[in-house]
Write an enzyme that holds these catalytic residues in place. Structure first.
Site, PDB file in Angstrom:
ATOM      1  N   GLU A  90       0.817  -1.071  -0.087  1.00 43.19           N
ATOM      2  CA  GLU A  90      -0.021  -0.085  -0.102  1.00 43.19           C
ATOM      3  C   GLU A  90       1.026   1.269   0.102  1.00 43.19           C
ATOM      4  OE1 GLU A  90      -3.379   1.949   2.729  1.00 43.19           O
ATOM      5  OE2 GLU A  90      -2.796  -0.076   3.176  1.00 43.19           O
ATOM      6  N   ASP A  91       1.992   1.422   0.701  1.00 42.10           N
ATOM      7  CA  ASP A  91       2.796   2.541   0.846  1.00 42.10           C
ATOM      8  C   ASP A  91       3.975   2.533   0.015  1.00 42.10           C
ATOM      9  OD1 ASP A  91       0.874   3.046   2.807  1.00 42.10           O
ATOM     10  OD2 ASP A  91       2.165   2.399   4.562  1.00 42.10           O
TER      11      ASP A  91
END
Length: 739
Positions: A90-91
């Site tokens: 996600e990051d």
């Protein structure tokens, strides 16, 4: 940041990593440690430039989540590795494919499940959050470890939420109470459930939370002394019986004390069983049950048990695997105390849920154990429901339900949620049996399909090949499995009727010179006060919307058009609608302001909790009724804040001196002479509060009264309640929120 700081931070990270390996519940092999080390290196590198709101290096968060997964949930190396990398996709630039190549498809699948779904377009009818929950819950079908790690992630976020904005804290805490705590409960993680509930309360009702915490601290010495009195007495007798045991005192959780205070309308001091004792005994598998009942007999030799509150989950464990004996006894000073009796094995299962269950069952791999256990949890997910909010609500119903145990005609034991009916039982055996149920027998007697079952009932289902589910059946069942199966069956039938209905509607509207297009369909749905176009076509199909009603719609449609065409000619004389509204709003609604800009907006006070000035409130933007104002502790608040966070706006009272508000009080006490007189004196003379309505009754020495008073604000109401409590003979004064 200085070099020394970074050095100290790197040391702390290395320390946390060592701790993670040390506290793992499962025995880690050399291969396992290599896998975890590799995942750790990937995570450290991926998050190297990130910091959390509190300022600390981001990597501390994945390590903390992995520690919860390893020790509190007790999962193995695959899950620990996935937890370390749960935010990587996600990051950062790393993809699920990269993880598959570096590790294996299992870990990649779990990490993918943990990567939040992309924000879907915010539609007023569909809650993005509910859609998120639904996607998350559906991963149970793929791999339950996704949810277990998600719960660990949520627990750590809740533990480190102090540096967040207040509105975010309230939203995340509401979500936690709404879905994560019930999930932890259903998965047998009672320890985590308690932590999530207490932290949820800390941020949704901070004042109440702090008050209970300080009261617990105040009474700690007294409570410890009380528990010691009981445990000293029991220890002596248990030792004499040669039982190897430990006794732990356990205060009730803050959340459960709050729940008792609210449900029973009592103060902290009036909550009786604020603490429990847990007796944990050593035993080989053969003697476990025998020793539990031996301890029961020792306990009841000293203290009188409440027969209605004995819970035997040793003979019939809960479907989560929980086993224990709960005895509620009358302790010294006339106080109820709950005593839980568990073997060391049962205690581990109660704390770890799934992981301990399979350690003792001797199931080989982590995957295999999960697979068997997961089958018990899939029922709530067999849903075709189109609406995510309904899906989540249905799922929740099954999360917290207490269980009953019933027998089939052959004597097999089946567990069902408390409140389940005979029709629920039929669907729990097989969809085909449920759908063809013609009648049901309980203990040999014919009973209605909505007969509520009790533990110990023997249930028989009578089927017929011609039977089909009807709409009424939805009222006869409580489990989401049965509801979904009935809905699916009805939907198939409904769709057929609706298709015919659409054709009929098209023909009828052509006669009325109206084209059937999207606009017309929307107008008709609104005109007949329906929910969807399917409802409309179905009603036409079954003949519920006849010709005359369609003619009325056509007439109203042409009238609206005529009025619209007339409007421009009068435009010069009419004030713009916005002006009227703004002027009226500022005159009428000067009590509440909304949002960060403190705007004055039109609103309605919600009937479910009747807020009055001084109450802590929030605004909820409804689809058809504008802004509705709810109290922050409204029974519906958690659900609204969790499912529709984007529709919530902050609200607060700014000036309540010009208005007066109605509040209802319920008063109970001993029916003594002159009590009514004394009450009215306190309310009217001392407090100068107007009584709008008063209904008092006395029965066999007990006084019961409902009084409606008009008060300017919450402070006056609180003072009034305190003064009424001081009247001799009054026992309880509670505010009623629903008329």
């Amino acid at each position: 940041m200085t070099e020394i700081d970074l050095e100290a931070e790197n040391k702390a990270i290395a320390q946390e990593y060592k701790e993670l390996l040390r506290i793992s519940y499962q025995t880690l092999t050399t291969e396992d440690k290599k896998l975890i080390r590799k995942a750790f290196d990937v995570a450290v590198d991926a998050h190297k430039d990130q910091r959390r709101k509190s300022g600390e290096a981001y990597i501390f968060h994945p390590i903390a989540v992995a520690k919860i997964v390893a020790s509190e949930i007790g999962l193995g190396a695959t899950s620990i590795a996935a937890a370390l990398m749960h935010d990587v996709v996600e990051d950062t630039d790393i993809t699920v494919d990269d993880i598959t190549k570096m590790f294996n498809p299992n870990i990649a699948r779990i990490v993918e499940g943990l990567t939040k779904i992309a924000k879907v377009k915010t539609d007023q009818d569909v809650s993005v959050q509910a859609e998120n929950f639904r996607k998350m819950l559906l991963t149970l079908n793929d791999d339950v470890r996704v949810i277990l790690i998600k719960i660990a992630d949520r627990l750590h976020n809740m533990q480190t939420m102090d540096s967040m904005a207040e509105y975010k804290q309230a939203k995340i805490a509401s979500e936690t109470l709404y879905i994560y705590a019930p999930l932890a409960h259903r998965l047998g993680l009672y320890n985590i459930k308690t932590q999530l509930e207490d932290l949820g309360l800390k941020y949704t009702e901070p004042d109440v939370y702090q008050e209970i915490v300080s009261k617990i601290k105040e009474t700690k010495q007294e409570q410890d002394a009380y528990i010691k009195t009981i445990s000293d007495v029991l220890s002596k007798s248990l030792e004499e019986e040669g039982i190897n045991f430990t006794i732990k005192g356990r205060p009730k959780s803050i959340y459960s004390i709050r729940r008792k205070m609210r449900v029973q309308g009592v103060t902290f001091d009036e909550v009786y069983d604020k603490f429990a004792l847990r007796i944990i005994y050593k035993s080989n598998p053969h003697d476990e049950k025998f020793l539990a009942w031996k301890i029961y007999s020792v306990v009841t030799d000293h203290y009188r048990p409440s027969p209605s509150r004995l819970r035997d989950w040793i003979s019939s464990p809960k479907s989560t695997g929980y086993e224990a004996l709960h005895i509620t006894v009358m302790g010294p000073k006339g106080r109820w105390v709950e005593i839980q009796v568990r073997s060391e094995r049962m205690d581990e299962i109660a704390e770890k849920g799934y992981a301990a269950h399979y350690k003792y069952k001797g199931v080989g791999s982590e995957e295999h154990g999960l697979e068997i256990w997961l089958n018990q949890l899939k029922e709530a997910l067999e849903s075709q429901a189109a609406n995510a909010v309904d899906f989540v609500e249905d799922f929740k119903l099954n999360l917290y339900s207490k269980e009953i145990y019933v027998f089939t005609p052959k004597g097999d034991l089946k567990s069902l949620p408390k409140g389940a009916t005979t029709l629920d039982f039929a669907f729990s055996i097989h969809t085909d049996i449920g759908s063809k149920t013609r009648g049901t027998k309980v203990n040999g007697k014919l009973v209605p399909l909505n007969y509520i079952l009790n533990s110990g009932d023997q249930v028989e289902v009578i089927t017929s090949p011609n039977q089909k589910p009807t709409v009424q059946w939805l009222d006869y069942v409580t489990t989401s499995r049965a509801k979904n199966k009935i809905k699916n069956s009805l939907n198939e039938n409904t769709k057929k009727v609706a298709e015919e209905g659409k054709e009929i509607l098209n023909r009828k509207l052509r006669h009325l010179k109206i084209t059937l297009n999207e606009t017309t369909i929307n107008e008709l749905v609104n005109y007949f006060k329906l929910q969807t176009s399917l409802d409309l076509f179905y009603r036409v199909g079954i003949g519920a919307i006849e010709n005359q009603k369609l003619k009325d719609y056509a007439a109203q449609k042409s009238n609206t058009l005529v009025n619209f065409l007339k409007k421009p000619f009068n435009r010069g004389n009419v004030t713009k609608p916005e002006q009227i509204e703004k002027n009226e709003i500022s005159k009428k609604y000067d009590m509440l302001v909304f949002g960060l800009e403190q705007e004055k907006l039109d609103y309605k006070l919600s009937a479910c909790c009747n807020p009055i000035p001084g109450d802590e409130v929030f605004g909820f933007i409804t689809i058809s009724e504008g802004i509705k104002v709810h109290r922050k502790d409204c029974p519906n608040a958690i659900s609204l804040q969790s499912n529709y966070a984007y529709r919530i706006i902050p609200a607060k009272w700014i000036d309540s001196s010009q208005e007066e508000f109605r509040a209802m009080l319920n008063i109970t006490g001993m029916d003594t002479l002159g009590l009514t007189n004394e009450l009215t004196k306190v309310i009217s003379n001392q407090m100068h509060v107007n009584i709008e309505n008063i209904a008092l009754s006395g029965k066999a020495g007990v006084f019961n009264g409902k009084i409606t008073v008009i008060v300017p604000n919450n402070t006056i109401l609180k003072r009034l309640i305190d003064n009424i409590k001081k009247v001799d003979g009054i026992d309880k004064v509670t505010r009623i929120y629903q008329n």
